[in-house]
Write an enzyme that holds these catalytic residues in place. Sequence first.
Site, PDB file in Angstrom:
ATOM      1  N   ASN A  28      -6.292  -2.674   1.803  1.00  0.00           N
ATOM      2  CA  ASN A  28      -6.271  -4.129   1.842  1.00  0.00           C
ATOM      3  C   ASN A  28      -7.696  -4.649   1.898  1.00  0.00           C
ATOM      4  O   ASN A  28      -8.555  -4.045   2.561  1.00  0.00           O
ATOM      5  CB  ASN A  28      -5.524  -4.644   3.072  1.00  0.00           C
ATOM      6  CG  ASN A  28      -4.022  -4.562   2.933  1.00  0.00           C
ATOM      7  OD1 ASN A  28      -3.502  -4.426   1.844  1.00  0.00           O
ATOM      8  ND2 ASN A  28      -3.320  -4.642   4.047  1.00  0.00           N
ATOM      9  N   ARG A  55       0.829  -1.213   0.000  1.00  0.00           N
ATOM     10  CA  ARG A  55       0.000   0.000   0.000  1.00  0.00           C
ATOM     11  C   ARG A  55       0.860   1.259   0.000  1.00  0.00           C
ATOM     12  O   ARG A  55       0.572   2.212  -0.721  1.00  0.00           O
ATOM     13  CB  ARG A  55      -0.960   0.004   1.188  1.00  0.00           C
ATOM     14  CG  ARG A  55      -2.080  -1.016   1.054  1.00  0.00           C
ATOM     15  CD  ARG A  55      -2.952  -1.048   2.263  1.00  0.00           C
ATOM     16  NE  ARG A  55      -2.129  -1.432   3.419  1.00  0.00           N
ATOM     17  CZ  ARG A  55      -2.494  -1.283   4.675  1.00  0.00           C
ATOM     18  NH1 ARG A  55      -3.648  -0.747   4.980  1.00  0.00           N
ATOM     19  NH2 ARG A  55      -1.692  -1.677   5.650  1.00  0.00           N
TER      20      ARG A  55
END
Length: 90
Positions: free
Chosen positions: A36, A18
């Site tokens: 996520n 990320r």
Amino acid sequence: MLQYHLIVNGRVHGVGFRYFTQMKANAYHITGWVRNLPDDQVEILAEGSEDDLVLFANSIKEGNPFSRVTSIEKTESSHLQGFKSFTIKY
């Protein structure tokens, strides 16, 4: 301006993916977010110029040194939400 909705599969949890995505988004002037998903996938909503989005998506396919992207599902749209920055959602 376009919007890409990406679902990234592979080894993308617990490897800084990320943060990597946010860094690439900033490099390519992309706005939106990354998060996520509970099924070990990563979801990305990205907005920018077509050229920048293509470069961004290609860099996501390559991933960072700790990840391994096996596939990306992409949906393209001209419907924009007008994000001001690119954020990591938790």
